[in-house]
Scaffold this motif. Structure first.
Motif, PDB file in Angstrom:
ATOM      1  N   ARG A  17      51.032  56.836  58.771  1.00 31.64           N
ATOM      2  CA  ARG A  17      52.304  56.417  58.170  1.00 31.64           C
ATOM      3  C   ARG A  17      52.089  55.781  56.797  1.00 31.64           C
ATOM      4  O   ARG A  17      52.824  56.075  55.842  1.00 31.64           O
ATOM      5  N   ALA A  18      51.085  54.913  56.697  1.00 32.40           N
ATOM      6  CA  ALA A  18      50.837  54.240  55.420  1.00 32.40           C
ATOM      7  C   ALA A  18      50.398  55.235  54.348  1.00 32.40           C
ATOM      8  O   ALA A  18      50.825  55.153  53.191  1.00 32.40           O
ATOM      9  N   THR A  19      49.546  56.190  54.713  1.00 35.09           N
ATOM     10  CA  THR A  19      49.095  57.197  53.750  1.00 35.09           C
ATOM     11  C   THR A  19      50.267  58.039  53.269  1.00 35.09           C
ATOM     12  O   THR A  19      50.398  58.328  52.066  1.00 35.09           O
ATOM     13  N   ALA A  20      51.154  58.429  54.192  1.00 37.75           N
ATOM     14  CA  ALA A  20      52.323  59.226  53.817  1.00 37.75           C
ATOM     15  C   ALA A  20      53.236  58.446  52.878  1.00 37.75           C
ATOM     16  O   ALA A  20      53.748  58.997  51.898  1.00 37.75           O
ATOM     17  N   LEU A  21      53.433  57.157  53.149  1.00 40.00           N
ATOM     18  CA  LEU A  21      54.299  56.350  52.300  1.00 40.00           C
ATOM     19  C   LEU A  21      53.687  56.129  50.921  1.00 40.00           C
ATOM     20  O   LEU A  21      54.398  56.105  49.911  1.00 40.00           O
ATOM     21  N   LEU A  22      52.362  55.967  50.854  1.00 41.38           N
ATOM     22  CA  LEU A  22      51.708  55.835  49.551  1.00 41.38           C
ATOM     23  C   LEU A  22      51.875  57.111  48.728  1.00 41.38           C
ATOM     24  O   LEU A  22      52.109  57.052  47.503  1.00 41.38           O
ATOM     25  N   CYS A  23      51.773  58.262  49.383  1.00 43.55           N
ATOM     26  CA  CYS A  23      51.995  59.531  48.682  1.00 43.55           C
ATOM     27  C   CYS A  23      53.454  59.651  48.255  1.00 43.55           C
ATOM     28  O   CYS A  23      53.755  60.145  47.156  1.00 43.55           O
ATOM     29  N   ASN A  24      54.360  59.210  49.113  1.00 46.65           N
ATOM     30  CA  ASN A  24      55.776  59.162  48.750  1.00 46.65           C
ATOM     31  C   ASN A  24      55.976  58.379  47.459  1.00 46.65           C
ATOM     32  O   ASN A  24      56.659  58.819  46.535  1.00 46.65           O
ATOM     33  N   LEU A  25      55.394  57.180  47.437  1.00 43.25           N
ATOM     34  CA  LEU A  25      55.535  56.314  46.271  1.00 43.25           C
ATOM     35  C   LEU A  25      55.014  56.972  45.007  1.00 43.25           C
ATOM     36  O   LEU A  25      55.605  56.852  43.928  1.00 43.25           O
ATOM     37  N   THR A  26      53.891  57.649  45.130  1.00 41.48           N
ATOM     38  CA  THR A  26      53.292  58.310  43.977  1.00 41.48           C
ATOM     39  C   THR A  26      54.228  59.356  43.385  1.00 41.48           C
ATOM     40  O   THR A  26      54.370  59.471  42.164  1.00 41.48           O
ATOM     41  N   VAL A  27      54.871  60.115  44.265  1.00 39.03           N
ATOM     42  CA  VAL A  27      55.764  61.187  43.812  1.00 39.03           C
ATOM     43  C   VAL A  27      57.060  60.625  43.240  1.00 39.03           C
ATOM     44  O   VAL A  27      57.467  60.966  42.130  1.00 39.03           O
ATOM     45  N   VAL A  28      57.718  59.748  44.007  1.00 36.55           N
ATOM     46  CA  VAL A  28      59.064  59.341  43.613  1.00 36.55           C
ATOM     47  C   VAL A  28      59.088  58.257  42.546  1.00 36.55           C
ATOM     48  O   VAL A  28      60.119  58.064  41.895  1.00 36.55           O
ATOM     49  N   SER A  29      57.990  57.531  42.336  1.00 32.88           N
ATOM     50  CA  SER A  29      57.982  56.547  41.248  1.00 32.88           C
ATOM     51  C   SER A  29      58.123  57.261  39.913  1.00 32.88           C
ATOM     52  O   SER A  29      58.938  56.869  39.066  1.00 32.88           O
ATOM     53  N   ASN A  30      57.372  58.327  39.728  1.00 31.20           N
ATOM     54  CA  ASN A  30      57.526  59.131  38.518  1.00 31.20           C
ATOM     55  C   ASN A  30      58.878  59.838  38.519  1.00 31.20           C
ATOM     56  O   ASN A  30      59.568  59.903  37.494  1.00 31.20           O
ATOM     57  N   GLY A  31      59.265  60.375  39.689  1.00 30.57           N
ATOM     58  CA  GLY A  31      60.540  61.081  39.768  1.00 30.57           C
ATOM     59  C   GLY A  31      61.713  60.190  39.419  1.00 30.57           C
ATOM     60  O   GLY A  31      62.603  60.592  38.665  1.00 30.57           O
ATOM     61  N   SER A  32      61.727  58.970  39.955  1.00 30.36           N
ATOM     62  CA  SER A  32      62.820  58.042  39.672  1.00 30.36           C
ATOM     63  C   SER A  32      62.882  57.709  38.186  1.00 30.36           C
ATOM     64  O   SER A  32      63.968  57.627  37.593  1.00 30.36           O
ATOM     65  N   PHE A  33      61.708  57.510  37.584  1.00 30.74           N
ATOM     66  CA  PHE A  33      61.675  57.218  36.147  1.00 30.74           C
ATOM     67  C   PHE A  33      62.217  58.384  35.332  1.00 30.74           C
ATOM     68  O   PHE A  33      62.994  58.183  34.389  1.00 30.74           O
ATOM     69  N   GLN A  34      61.819  59.609  35.698  1.00 32.21           N
ATOM     70  CA  GLN A  34      62.279  60.783  34.955  1.00 32.21           C
ATOM     71  C   GLN A  34      63.789  60.987  35.115  1.00 32.21           C
ATOM     72  O   GLN A  34      64.490  61.315  34.149  1.00 32.21           O
TER      73      GLN A  34
END
Length: 254
Positions: free
Chosen positions: A47-64
């Motif tokens: 679960r933690a690994t999946a959420l860290l990957c989530n963060l990696t993707v959507v942090s850039n996505g949210s900024f864009q």
């Protein structure tokens, strides 16, 4: 031998999932979890690994999305006001391995149906009597999805996006932006809850390698999602993928 050396194909799979999901504002947590489960990796850090990957993707996505004017923080506030604390509580909820994967399988099945029929619902349902700016409605939606996302570890965007389409919340690109931001804040909250769970452990080298793969895929997918792109086909492909994952998990753990 490290987990990545033993499972090097995970990098390609995570890259592909990140590209696909980020193009419609999702983080991909549901499929990251399922892929790791199918590879037989240890439940305790999935679960933690999946959420860290989530963060990696959507942090850039949210900024864009914000940079291009698609993310409205004022409109987003009611959706995340209760989802964040409830995602934290969900992250702290203890689950056995078998219970977790059964819950994940059923939640993915529901998500697959919502994502697949989303365009048809938009065309057939009468939205005239639904107020997309209804604060209470937004709070309830955010709270429910926030807790589920914290428990399962998927961010929640894959549930939020179809519901926002059903209530005619806003234009497609603004809904994708909202889903991306929703995943961002709930993934952070869910992670904090998990970090405080007794017995929590993490393979940080393994997680970092996967985060690099999804960062590249997410960058490409977000660009495709913010320009003219056939999101309908991507949504159908996403629905098929998560339906397959749901079937695989339920047949294995039920």
């Amino acid at each position: 031998m490290s987990l990545i050396q033993e499972n090097w194909s995970l990098l390609l799979l995570f890259f592909t999932v990140a590209l696909l999901y980020s193009s419609v504002g999702f983080g991909g947590g549901s499929s990251y979890l399922a892929i790791m489960a199918l590879y037989g990796l240890e439940f305790k850090f999935l679960r933690a690994t999946a959420l860290l990957c989530n963060l990696t993707v959507v942090s850039n996505g949210s900024f864009q999305y914000y940079r291009k004017g698609f993310l409205d923080f004022k409109k987003a506030l009611p959706l995340v006001a209760l989802s964040v604390p409830l995602a934290y509580l969900g992250g702290k909820t203890p689950l056995s391995e078998n219970t977790f994967f059964i819950l994940l399988g059923f939640t993915l099945l529901i998500a697959a149906v919502l994502v697949w029929f989303q365009p048809y619902l938009i065309n057939k349902v009468n939205f005239k009597n639904i107020n997309s700016d209804n604060v209470i409605l937004n709070l309830v939606i955010g709270a429910f999805i926030g807790y589920i996302s914290g428990v399962v570890g998927i961010g929640g965007g894959i549930f939020l996006s179809p519901i926002l389409y059903i209530i005619n919340w806003d234009k497609p690109q603004k809904i994708s932006a909202m889903a991306s931001f929703f995943i961002l804040v709930n993934s952070i909250s869910g992670l904090v809850g998990q970090f405080q769970t007794p017995g929590f452990s993490m393979d940080w080298g393994f997680a970092f390698a996967l985060m690099v793969a999804v960062a590249v895929g997410g960058q490409i997918g977000t660009h495709l999602g913010t320009v003219k792109f056939n999101q309908s086909m991507i949504r159908k492909a996403t629905a098929v993928l998560i339906a397959y994952v749901s079937y695989t998990l339920l047949t294995k753990y039920l």
